[in-house]
Design a protein around this motif. Structure first.
Motif, PDB file in Angstrom:
ATOM      1  N   SER A   1      -2.761   4.718  -3.654  1.00 26.50           N
ATOM      2  CA  SER A   1      -3.926   5.581  -3.447  1.00 26.50           C
ATOM      3  C   SER A   1      -3.466   7.014  -3.629  1.00 26.50           C
ATOM      4  O   SER A   1      -2.664   7.508  -2.857  1.00 26.50           O
ATOM      5  CB  SER A   1      -4.480   5.435  -2.037  1.00 26.50           C
ATOM      6  OG  SER A   1      -4.771   4.119  -1.768  1.00 26.50           O
TER       7      SER A   1
ATOM      8  N   ARG B   1       0.846  -1.188   0.000  1.00 32.74           N
ATOM      9  CA  ARG B   1       0.000   0.000   0.000  1.00 32.74           C
ATOM     10  C   ARG B   1       0.881   1.237   0.000  1.00 32.74           C
ATOM     11  O   ARG B   1       1.753   1.374   0.828  1.00 32.74           O
ATOM     12  CB  ARG B   1      -0.888   0.055   1.251  1.00 32.74           C
ATOM     13  CG  ARG B   1      -1.853  -1.072   1.396  1.00 32.74           C
ATOM     14  CD  ARG B   1      -3.063  -0.829   0.545  1.00 32.74           C
ATOM     15  NE  ARG B   1      -4.118  -1.774   0.813  1.00 32.74           N
ATOM     16  CZ  ARG B   1      -4.248  -2.950   0.244  1.00 32.74           C
ATOM     17  NH1 ARG B   1      -3.362  -3.357  -0.632  1.00 32.74           N
ATOM     18  NH2 ARG B   1      -5.253  -3.733   0.560  1.00 32.74           N
TER      19      ARG B   1
ATOM     20  N   TYR C   1      -7.751   1.107   3.262  1.00 36.28           N
ATOM     21  CA  TYR C   1      -8.417   0.538   2.090  1.00 36.28           C
ATOM     22  C   TYR C   1      -8.177  -0.948   2.124  1.00 36.28           C
ATOM     23  O   TYR C   1      -7.058  -1.389   1.929  1.00 36.28           O
ATOM     24  CB  TYR C   1      -7.820   1.153   0.826  1.00 36.28           C
ATOM     25  CG  TYR C   1      -8.566   0.837  -0.444  1.00 36.28           C
ATOM     26  CD1 TYR C   1      -8.069  -0.084  -1.338  1.00 36.28           C
ATOM     27  CD2 TYR C   1      -9.754   1.478  -0.754  1.00 36.28           C
ATOM     28  CE1 TYR C   1      -8.746  -0.375  -2.507  1.00 36.28           C
ATOM     29  CE2 TYR C   1     -10.432   1.192  -1.909  1.00 36.28           C
ATOM     30  CZ  TYR C   1      -9.923   0.273  -2.783  1.00 36.28           C
ATOM     31  OH  TYR C   1     -10.601  -0.006  -3.941  1.00 36.28           O
TER      32      TYR C   1
ATOM     33  N   TYR D   1     -13.235   1.557   1.918  1.00 35.31           N
ATOM     34  CA  TYR D   1     -12.333   2.653   2.253  1.00 35.31           C
ATOM     35  C   TYR D   1     -12.937   3.369   3.444  1.00 35.31           C
ATOM     36  O   TYR D   1     -14.018   3.927   3.348  1.00 35.31           O
ATOM     37  CB  TYR D   1     -12.208   3.599   1.065  1.00 35.31           C
ATOM     38  CG  TYR D   1     -11.278   4.746   1.328  1.00 35.31           C
ATOM     39  CD1 TYR D   1     -11.755   6.025   1.465  1.00 35.31           C
ATOM     40  CD2 TYR D   1      -9.922   4.526   1.444  1.00 35.31           C
ATOM     41  CE1 TYR D   1     -10.901   7.076   1.723  1.00 35.31           C
ATOM     42  CE2 TYR D   1      -9.066   5.565   1.696  1.00 35.31           C
ATOM     43  CZ  TYR D   1      -9.560   6.833   1.835  1.00 35.31           C
ATOM     44  OH  TYR D   1      -8.709   7.868   2.085  1.00 35.31           O
TER      45      TYR D   1
ATOM     46  N   HIS E   1      -7.781   4.985  -6.309  1.00 32.69           N
ATOM     47  CA  HIS E   1      -7.046   3.790  -5.908  1.00 32.69           C
ATOM     48  C   HIS E   1      -6.740   2.991  -7.159  1.00 32.69           C
ATOM     49  O   HIS E   1      -7.667   2.538  -7.831  1.00 32.69           O
ATOM     50  CB  HIS E   1      -7.893   2.921  -4.980  1.00 32.69           C
ATOM     51  CG  HIS E   1      -8.431   3.654  -3.806  1.00 32.69           C
ATOM     52  ND1 HIS E   1      -7.710   3.864  -2.662  1.00 32.69           N
ATOM     53  CD2 HIS E   1      -9.644   4.222  -3.599  1.00 32.69           C
ATOM     54  CE1 HIS E   1      -8.451   4.521  -1.806  1.00 32.69           C
ATOM     55  NE2 HIS E   1      -9.622   4.754  -2.329  1.00 32.69           N
TER      56      HIS E   1
END
Lengths: 245, 183, 380
Positions: free
Chosen positions: B84, B28, C313, C326, B73
């Motif tokens: 993101s 992420r 997320y 989210y 995203h």
């Protein structure tokens, strides 16, 4: 050829039948009991999955909790269905279609509100997009509470409806005609003042002889205002000259 | 293998100016970018770094700061990581560019954000209402729309007075706190 | 009846006929509509019309406490409610820094796979019904009912279980549950040859479903297709393998793919996924008794729990595709923003509109069921 058309009478010119005028034959009530018995044993439910509760309908209809042995079968078109099952919450967009569908069904017709969201808003009571009390918009015969009710609960609710039909208590379709002003008022509050449906409820109420003093009122006057006036249908016939065959 | 790709991505992103990025874990990454540079950054991610899947576009309404935050995203099937991209636009004109030519799924999300927040996307193929076609109130997801007040104004509740309560009231008892007062 | 509502309109002559494939239709999964323009029997264009199931979930979730939303969340996807709960719980755990104990993670995996089995049985039963074969639908619903019985024993509710909370699961697995689950899996495996004979290798179905709603891999990637629909075009991608969550990296399973991109391949992928789910469940049943420990980690008082500020997320593989949540928190006791990205958001709207062009009217229902598009996820 004579081109005079028979004028279809406009609503104002209809004679209002006096109540009690229809059933003058003293033997008309003999078969009522048998008719009610048969009606309660062969109900066609409209196969319209309006909300989440519809996921417990296939188990209720198929072999495990068989609903067909009670005579209840799904039917696709509203014109030939008896029961309108409102399975779950009713969003405002769906409510319009439900009212249209309900008015298309032929009497006698019954409405069952499944799941607690039809009773008093359920868990979506804060939501801007669902209708809270279903009884404001349509007359409801039986409520089956739960979230969601088991197939056995659905079947037992349907059994209760069958008992009501047999004993003559399930007459809520008449309430729609008798209190049309109330229902129309709530519908107009939600959908706007120019809400109208293709079905002429007041003429049907006159036909079924169910007009009461609460059928017409301020809301039906609004409906009249927004409606186009009924014109006679014109048939144009063109006559061909007779030819040698 | 994925560690090298992650390092390469980090170096790619840190080379671009006006981009702040923070890696949360191996899969992420959070990137903050100014709203003018966003389409270029997305094109770079799609073209050079194989981020071809747009997972979602989210809009958050920061009403005190008078800004909308848009979050894109994007996911890459090759590096198996999600980036993101956050950007902020002022709440007042509420207009932004669409990225439909880069990612086709954006059309659905932009349409959804348009009807829920009132934010207009220029260049999006379809700005018609999808869910709220018969709704003529304010955009409902904005923070200044009070859903409970709307409900109390337009609907009324079922009266609940069952027989057992009537029996208790006959004997002199009753409800001490009404549900409305608890809420 | 009011005749003026039924008068024919004068229109210039054309071959197009606009049909409202409306919400009241047994060929549509749920409450959803299309406006279809037809030329005879062939579809020229289709336009999706949703919103019949809109409840304003995202707005509702901002007005309830964190723990109250667990009751709301499974209702977003009706046939497959467990991934919704798990995804929401994972998001809060990431925000709050909670460590889920291992036993709870294995129980969650068991629930997810049970829900996947139930959803797939329902999905291809529905697909069979749209081609006119009602027996697989009856069988699918009946077998799904047995799985719902196990759900009822484990969680208390047949459909909406509300069993996962941030931090773990709520109750311990009952005694004898694993044996009953194991015998159920044996029964389901013994039914698969029956399903094959009746449905999957049935020439009538194959002829009906071949080349219907076909898409290539490039088209699928361009349109944002995920889940079994993407695997049916040949791309081997699964969130459980490539973005693992819970204990999926300790479990051994394959990812089935099929090369064609049509309705038949999507069905065959779902059938293979049934077998893989049964395989995963057997591994879980074997390992679960040996994993001891608590079933949830301690969380502060749920009625007054201020989750730390941040955003997260999380993605989960539901039976329909990639499900993502989210969640934004500003440190309060209610969420600031929850965005639900349902897999059917892509499938039911854009993909269906694109695939419907050129097919016959009776195939639209088939395409919708083969994509397993779930309208409550689109409308939220």
């Amino acid at each position: 050829m004579n081109n005079e058309l028979e004028k279809i009478p406009v609503r104002n010119e209809l004679k209002v039948l006096e109540s009690g005028q229809k059933r003058t034959n003293p033997l008309a009530n003999v078969f009522d009991g048998l008719v009610k018995f048969c009606q309660s044993r062969s109900m066609f439910m409209l196969h319209y999955c309006t909300g989440c509760g519809a996921i417990e309908l296939p188990p209720a209809m198929t072999s495990r909790f068989d609903m067909e042995r009670l005579g209840i079968q799904p039917m696709v078109t509203p014109r030939q269905a008896d029961i309108l099952l409102i399975t779950g919450y009713v969003s405002i967009k769906t409510l319009k279609r439900i009212i249209l569908t309900y008015e298309q069904m032929a009497s006698p017709k019954y409405v069952i509100g499944i799941c607690s969201c039809t009773v008093n808003g359920g868990m979506y009571w804060q939501s801007y997009a669902t209708a809270k009390v279903l009884r404001d918009y349509l007359p409801v015969d039986v409520y089956i509470a739960g979230c969601m009710p088991r197939p056995e609960a659905v079947i037992s609710g349907l059994r209760e409806l069958m008992e009501d039909i047999k004993s003559g208590r399930a007459e809520s379709w008449k309430k729609y005609y008798q209190h049309y002003d109330f229902y129309l008022g709530n519908q107009q509050k939600l959908f706007g003042e120019d809400w109208q449906t293709p079905t002429d409820i007041i003429a049907e109420a006159r036909h079924y002889d169910l007009v009461s003093d609460q059928t017409l009122g301020e809301h039906t006057a609004l409906l009249e205002k927004h409606q186009k006036p009924l014109e006679a249908l014109e048939m144009r016939l063109s006559v061909k000259e007779k030819q040698n065959l | 293998m994925s560690k090298e790709l992650n390092l390469w991505l980090d170096s790619l992103l840190s080379d671009i100016e006006s981009v702040q990025f923070r890696r949360k874990n191996s899969r992420r990454v959070r990137v903050d970018v100014a709203s003018e540079a966003l389409p270029a950054l997305l094109e770079l991610l799609q073209g050079r770094a194989s981020y071809v899947h747009l997972s979602a576009i989210t809009c958050v309404d920061w009403i005190e700061e008078e800004q909308f935050e848009l979050i894109y995203h994007v996911w890459s099937y090759e590096t198996n990581s999600l980036v993101s991209v956050h950007t902020r636009i002022p709440r007042d004109p509420g207009v932004y560019l669409s990225i439909y030519d880069l990612y086709q799924p954006a059309a659905f999300f932009e349409r959804d954000i348009h009807e829920m927040y009132g934010l207009y996307f220029e260049g999006s193929p379809d700005m018609e209402k999808f869910i709220l076609t018969e709704w003529n109130g304010p955009p409902p997801m904005r923070k200044d729309f009070d859903s409970e007040a709307f409900v109390n104004q337009n609907f009324h509740w079922e009266q609940y007075h069952p027989q057992w309560l009537k029996d208790i009231e006959e004997e002199g008892g009753g409800i001490t706190t009404r549900p409305e007062d608890v809420r | 009846m009011r005749p003026e509502n039924y008068q024919a309109k004068n229109q210039p002559p054309s071959h197009e006929f606009e049909l409202n494939f409306g919400p009241n239709h047994p060929g549509i999964e749920g409450n959803y509509a299309f406006r279809v323009k037809l030329n005879g029997d062939e579809v020229l264009s289709a336009r999706a019309d949703g919103g019949y199931l809109h409840r304003g979930f995202e707005k509702l979730m901002e007005q309830r406490l964190w723990i109250q939303n667990i009751a709301l969340v499974p209702r977003i996807c009706v046939p497959d409610p467990v991934p919704m709960e798990v995804c929401y719980s994972l998001a809060i755990e990431e925000l709050g820094g909670l460590e889920v104990p291992e036993r709870a993670q294995w129980i969650r995996v068991m629930q997810l796979e049970m829900s996947r089995l139930a959803a797939h049985l329902f999905a291809f039963g529905g697909h069979a019904a749209t081609t006119g074969m009602y027996t697989p639908m009856f069988w699918g619903v009946a077998d799904r009912d047995l799985i719902l019985d196990r759900f009822e024993e484990l969680t208390g509710g047949r459909v909406y279980s509300i069993y996962n909370i941030p931090g773990g699961v709520r109750r311990e697995v009952p005694d004898g549950f694993l044996e009953r689950m194991s015998s159920l899996l044996d029964y389901l495996e013994s039914r698969l040859p029956d399903y094959d004979n009746l449905f999957f290798t049935n020439q009538v179905f194959i002829k009906r479903a071949r080349d219907v709603g076909a898409m290539t891999q490039e088209q699928a990637l361009k349109w944002g297709v995920t889940g079994p629909n993407l695997r049916a075009t040949g791309l081997k991608f699964d969130v459980r393998r490539d973005d693992p969550y819970l204990v999926y990296d300790q479990i051994d399973f394959d990812i089935p793919t099929e090369p064609g991109g049509d309705a038949l391949s999507r069905n065959l992928v779902r059938r293979s996924e049934l077998k893989q789910s049964i395989r995963i469940l057997r591994q879980v049943i074997e390992r679960l008794p040996s994993i001891k420990g608590p079933i949830r980690c301690p969380i502060p008082n749920p009625l007054a729990w201020n989750v730390p500020a941040g955003e997260s997320y999380t993605r989960v593989e539901s039976s329909k595709g990639e499900l993502a949540y989210y969640v934004v928190s500003t440190g309060g006791d209610k969420p600031y923003r929850v965005h639900v990205r349902g897999p059917s958001s892509m499938h039911a709207v854009q993909v269906l509109e694109n695939l419907a062009v050129g097919c016959r009217l009776e195939d639209i229902a088939q395409i919708m069921f083969s994509l397993d598009a779930c309208p409550p996820e689109v409308d939220r």
